[in-house]
Design a protein around this motif. Structure first.
Motif, PDB file in Angstrom:
ATOM      1  N   GLU A 191       0.810  -1.216   0.000  1.00 51.62           N
ATOM      2  CA  GLU A 191       0.000   0.000   0.000  1.00 51.62           C
ATOM      3  C   GLU A 191       0.848   1.273   0.000  1.00 51.62           C
ATOM      4  O   GLU A 191       0.345   2.359  -0.302  1.00 51.62           O
ATOM      5  CB  GLU A 191      -0.916   0.012   1.217  1.00 51.62           C
ATOM      6  CG  GLU A 191      -0.181  -0.072   2.552  1.00 51.62           C
ATOM      7  CD  GLU A 191      -1.128  -0.143   3.722  1.00 51.62           C
ATOM      8  OE1 GLU A 191      -0.659   0.006   4.861  1.00 51.62           O
ATOM      9  OE2 GLU A 191      -2.329  -0.344   3.497  1.00 51.62           O
ATOM     10  N   ASP A 192       2.135   1.158   0.352  1.00 54.83           N
ATOM     11  CA  ASP A 192       3.020   2.315   0.363  1.00 54.83           C
ATOM     12  C   ASP A 192       3.832   2.436  -0.924  1.00 54.83           C
ATOM     13  O   ASP A 192       4.806   3.199  -0.977  1.00 54.83           O
ATOM     14  CB  ASP A 192       3.987   2.231   1.549  1.00 54.83           C
ATOM     15  CG  ASP A 192       3.258   2.286   2.878  1.00 54.83           C
ATOM     16  OD1 ASP A 192       2.230   2.990   2.949  1.00 54.83           O
ATOM     17  OD2 ASP A 192       3.709   1.630   3.842  1.00 54.83           O
ATOM     18  N   ALA A 193       3.464   1.687  -1.941  1.00 52.24           N
ATOM     19  CA  ALA A 193       4.249   1.674  -3.177  1.00 52.24           C
ATOM     20  C   ALA A 193       4.347   3.063  -3.791  1.00 52.24           C
ATOM     21  O   ALA A 193       5.420   3.477  -4.253  1.00 52.24           O
ATOM     22  CB  ALA A 193       3.648   0.692  -4.178  1.00 52.24           C
ATOM     23  N   ALA A 194       3.269   3.814  -3.802  1.00 47.36           N
ATOM     24  CA  ALA A 194       3.276   5.136  -4.430  1.00 47.36           C
ATOM     25  C   ALA A 194       4.248   6.079  -3.731  1.00 47.36           C
ATOM     26  O   ALA A 194       5.013   6.796  -4.379  1.00 47.36           O
ATOM     27  CB  ALA A 194       1.865   5.725  -4.435  1.00 47.36           C
ATOM     28  N   SER A 195       4.230   6.083  -2.404  1.00 43.14           N
ATOM     29  CA  SER A 195       5.138   6.964  -1.678  1.00 43.14           C
ATOM     30  C   SER A 195       6.592   6.516  -1.833  1.00 43.14           C
ATOM     31  O   SER A 195       7.503   7.344  -1.897  1.00 43.14           O
ATOM     32  CB  SER A 195       4.756   7.012  -0.193  1.00 43.14           C
ATOM     33  OG  SER A 195       4.824   5.721   0.386  1.00 43.14           O
ATOM     34  N   SER A 196       6.826   5.205  -1.905  1.00 47.56           N
ATOM     35  CA  SER A 196       8.189   4.702  -2.099  1.00 47.56           C
ATOM     36  C   SER A 196       8.729   5.083  -3.471  1.00 47.56           C
ATOM     37  O   SER A 196       9.882   5.503  -3.609  1.00 47.56           O
ATOM     38  CB  SER A 196       8.219   3.184  -1.923  1.00 47.56           C
ATOM     39  OG  SER A 196       7.878   2.805  -0.610  1.00 47.56           O
ATOM     40  N   VAL A 197       7.902   4.938  -4.496  1.00 43.77           N
ATOM     41  CA  VAL A 197       8.319   5.336  -5.837  1.00 43.77           C
ATOM     42  C   VAL A 197       8.532   6.848  -5.902  1.00 43.77           C
ATOM     43  O   VAL A 197       9.456   7.330  -6.567  1.00 43.77           O
ATOM     44  CB  VAL A 197       7.297   4.873  -6.884  1.00 43.77           C
ATOM     45  CG1 VAL A 197       7.642   5.428  -8.266  1.00 43.77           C
ATOM     46  CG2 VAL A 197       7.231   3.355  -6.932  1.00 43.77           C
ATOM     47  N   ALA A 222       9.645   8.676  -3.496  1.00 45.39           N
ATOM     48  CA  ALA A 222      10.958   8.903  -2.891  1.00 45.39           C
ATOM     49  C   ALA A 222      12.083   8.577  -3.862  1.00 45.39           C
ATOM     50  O   ALA A 222      13.106   9.260  -3.893  1.00 45.39           O
ATOM     51  CB  ALA A 222      11.096   8.063  -1.620  1.00 45.39           C
ATOM     52  N   LEU A 223      11.889   7.530  -4.672  1.00 43.86           N
ATOM     53  CA  LEU A 223      12.905   7.169  -5.658  1.00 43.86           C
ATOM     54  C   LEU A 223      12.982   8.188  -6.790  1.00 43.86           C
ATOM     55  O   LEU A 223      14.047   8.402  -7.367  1.00 43.86           O
ATOM     56  CB  LEU A 223      12.619   5.776  -6.212  1.00 43.86           C
ATOM     57  CG  LEU A 223      12.813   4.633  -5.209  1.00 43.86           C
ATOM     58  CD1 LEU A 223      12.358   3.320  -5.823  1.00 43.86           C
ATOM     59  CD2 LEU A 223      14.272   4.543  -4.780  1.00 43.86           C
ATOM     60  N   VAL A 224      11.865   8.810  -7.122  1.00 45.62           N
ATOM     61  CA  VAL A 224      11.887   9.892  -8.102  1.00 45.62           C
ATOM     62  C   VAL A 224      12.606  11.107  -7.518  1.00 45.62           C
ATOM     63  O   VAL A 224      13.364  11.795  -8.207  1.00 45.62           O
ATOM     64  CB  VAL A 224      10.451  10.265  -8.528  1.00 45.62           C
ATOM     65  CG1 VAL A 224      10.447  11.521  -9.401  1.00 45.62           C
ATOM     66  CG2 VAL A 224       9.805   9.107  -9.271  1.00 45.62           C
ATOM     67  N   TRP A 225      12.388  11.340  -6.232  1.00 47.23           N
ATOM     68  CA  TRP A 225      13.022  12.477  -5.570  1.00 47.23           C
ATOM     69  C   TRP A 225      14.539  12.297  -5.475  1.00 47.23           C
ATOM     70  O   TRP A 225      15.279  13.287  -5.545  1.00 47.23           O
ATOM     71  CB  TRP A 225      12.429  12.679  -4.187  1.00 47.23           C
ATOM     72  CG  TRP A 225      13.213  13.597  -3.291  1.00 47.23           C
ATOM     73  CD1 TRP A 225      13.764  13.309  -2.089  1.00 47.23           C
ATOM     74  CD2 TRP A 225      13.528  14.977  -3.542  1.00 47.23           C
ATOM     75  NE1 TRP A 225      14.406  14.398  -1.570  1.00 47.23           N
ATOM     76  CE2 TRP A 225      14.275  15.441  -2.446  1.00 47.23           C
ATOM     77  CE3 TRP A 225      13.259  15.848  -4.603  1.00 47.23           C
ATOM     78  CZ2 TRP A 225      14.748  16.748  -2.371  1.00 47.23           C
ATOM     79  CZ3 TRP A 225      13.745  17.156  -4.526  1.00 47.23           C
ATOM     80  CH2 TRP A 225      14.477  17.588  -3.429  1.00 47.23           C
ATOM     81  N   LEU A 237       4.482  16.812  -2.968  1.00 46.37           N
ATOM     82  CA  LEU A 237       4.142  17.052  -4.373  1.00 46.37           C
ATOM     83  C   LEU A 237       4.158  15.773  -5.202  1.00 46.37           C
ATOM     84  O   LEU A 237       3.291  15.563  -6.056  1.00 46.37           O
ATOM     85  CB  LEU A 237       5.125  18.061  -4.970  1.00 46.37           C
ATOM     86  CG  LEU A 237       5.040  19.499  -4.450  1.00 46.37           C
ATOM     87  CD1 LEU A 237       6.189  20.326  -5.018  1.00 46.37           C
ATOM     88  CD2 LEU A 237       3.703  20.130  -4.808  1.00 46.37           C
ATOM     89  N   LEU A 238       5.151  14.913  -4.958  1.00 43.06           N
ATOM     90  CA  LEU A 238       5.349  13.743  -5.819  1.00 43.06           C
ATOM     91  C   LEU A 238       4.427  12.574  -5.462  1.00 43.06           C
ATOM     92  O   LEU A 238       4.028  11.821  -6.357  1.00 43.06           O
ATOM     93  CB  LEU A 238       6.802  13.279  -5.734  1.00 43.06           C
ATOM     94  CG  LEU A 238       7.844  14.212  -6.357  1.00 43.06           C
ATOM     95  CD1 LEU A 238       9.250  13.733  -6.039  1.00 43.06           C
ATOM     96  CD2 LEU A 238       7.633  14.304  -7.860  1.00 43.06           C
ATOM     97  N   LEU A 241      16.224  17.709   3.930  1.00 44.45           N
ATOM     98  CA  LEU A 241      15.501  18.925   4.299  1.00 44.45           C
ATOM     99  C   LEU A 241      14.398  19.260   3.298  1.00 44.45           C
ATOM    100  O   LEU A 241      13.348  19.796   3.681  1.00 44.45           O
ATOM    101  CB  LEU A 241      16.472  20.098   4.416  1.00 44.45           C
ATOM    102  CG  LEU A 241      17.509  19.996   5.543  1.00 44.45           C
ATOM    103  CD1 LEU A 241      18.408  21.232   5.562  1.00 44.45           C
ATOM    104  CD2 LEU A 241      16.824  19.831   6.900  1.00 44.45           C
ATOM    105  N   LEU A 242      14.624  18.963   2.040  1.00 43.74           N
ATOM    106  CA  LEU A 242      13.610  19.248   1.025  1.00 43.74           C
ATOM    107  C   LEU A 242      12.713  18.049   0.736  1.00 43.74           C
ATOM    108  O   LEU A 242      11.828  18.128  -0.117  1.00 43.74           O
ATOM    109  CB  LEU A 242      14.284  19.712  -0.269  1.00 43.74           C
ATOM    110  CG  LEU A 242      15.085  21.013  -0.177  1.00 43.74           C
ATOM    111  CD1 LEU A 242      15.658  21.385  -1.537  1.00 43.74           C
ATOM    112  CD2 LEU A 242      14.222  22.144   0.366  1.00 43.74           C
ATOM    113  N   SER A 243      12.953  16.946   1.435  1.00 44.52           N
ATOM    114  CA  SER A 243      12.146  15.751   1.213  1.00 44.52           C
ATOM    115  C   SER A 243      10.666  15.955   1.545  1.00 44.52           C
ATOM    116  O   SER A 243       9.807  15.524   0.764  1.00 44.52           O
ATOM    117  CB  SER A 243      12.708  14.579   2.017  1.00 44.52           C
ATOM    118  OG  SER A 243      11.903  13.432   1.876  1.00 44.52           O
TER     119      SER A 243
END
Length: 234
Positions: free
Chosen positions: A63-69, A71-74, A186-187, A178-180
């Motif tokens: 269920e956390d796949a979207a937030s993990s991806v 983070a990888l984009v970030w 946004l992401l 700090l910008l995470s």
């Protein structure tokens, strides 16, 4: 910084000579390997690790796949932003490369004419490692370890002071962490929208969850609810 670089009795310069001295004692072939690893190899390894982490996240399909991806984009965005932040820092500090101020260094890479503080290689690799840590701790720890190795290689090659590397680590970590929060704010919605897309959803999660693949392969496994309803309707 320039004052420190001119002194041969400070710990920064002493550690530079100690680490770079290993290159003088090493076989020529080993130095060529370190040159490739420190200049290109570890950067490529970090990119491949980010892709591997993304593949692992989407196959897990939790269920956390979207937030993990997200983070990888970030992670690569943070690395690029950190390098941009470093541009005015380099110009302001204006610290020459160590081989310009110190004799007897074994410089493995020639043609470096820009300023030394801070190390772009250390900045990029640490930003990628910390960005991966936000997405997946196991991959993040491995990425941070590669970033530390990159920092060692830059000093070993004679193109950076140890403090250049430490400054790069600090800059990459600061930008990635700090910008995470605003970046993730946004992401993550964007990745959730991609996840719901019938065409692009594979970017965030595998089409079928691992449990569904196992059920399809194991004889006698219970059918999904949707399949049972279709059988009853027929």
């Amino acid at each position: 910084m320039a004052v420190l670089a001119e002194s041969g009795s400070n710990p920064d310069v002493e550690l530079l000579y100690d680490i770079n001295g290993l290159a003088k004692d090493a076989p020529h072939g080993f130095d060529r390997v370190m040159e490739f690893v420190g200049e290109y190899g570890l950067l490529l390894a970090m990119v491949l690790m980010v892709l591997w982490c993304w593949w692992s996240v989407r196959r897990r399909a939790d269920e956390d796949a979207a937030s993990s991806v997200a983070a990888l984009v970030w992670a690569p965005l943070a690395a690029g932003l950190a390098v941009l932040v470093n541009v005015p820092i380099r110009g302001f500090v204006a610290r020459p490369r160590p081989f310009n101020d110190h004799q007897g260094l074994d410089v493995l890479v020639s043609g470096k004419t820009d300023f030394s503080f801070v190390s772009d290689h250390a900045t990029i690799t640490m930003a990628l490692g910390v960005g991966m840590f936000v997405a997946n701790r196991r991959f993040g720890i491995a990425g941070i370890a590669l970033a530390l190795l990159e920092g060692f290689c830059r000093v070993y090659m004679g193109v950076h002071y140890p403090t250049d590397v430490i400054g790069g680590f600090a800059l990459g970590t600061a930008v990635a962490l700090l910008l995470s929060p605003p970046a993730m704010a946004l992401l993550t919605p964007v990745m959730k929208a991609v996840e719901r897309s019938p065409r692009a959803g594979w970017i965030v999660r595998s089409r079928r969850a691992p449990g569904e693949r196992r059920n399809a392969l194991v004889p006698g496994a219970r059918k999904p609810v949707e399949s049972e309803e279709k059988d009853l309707a027929a």
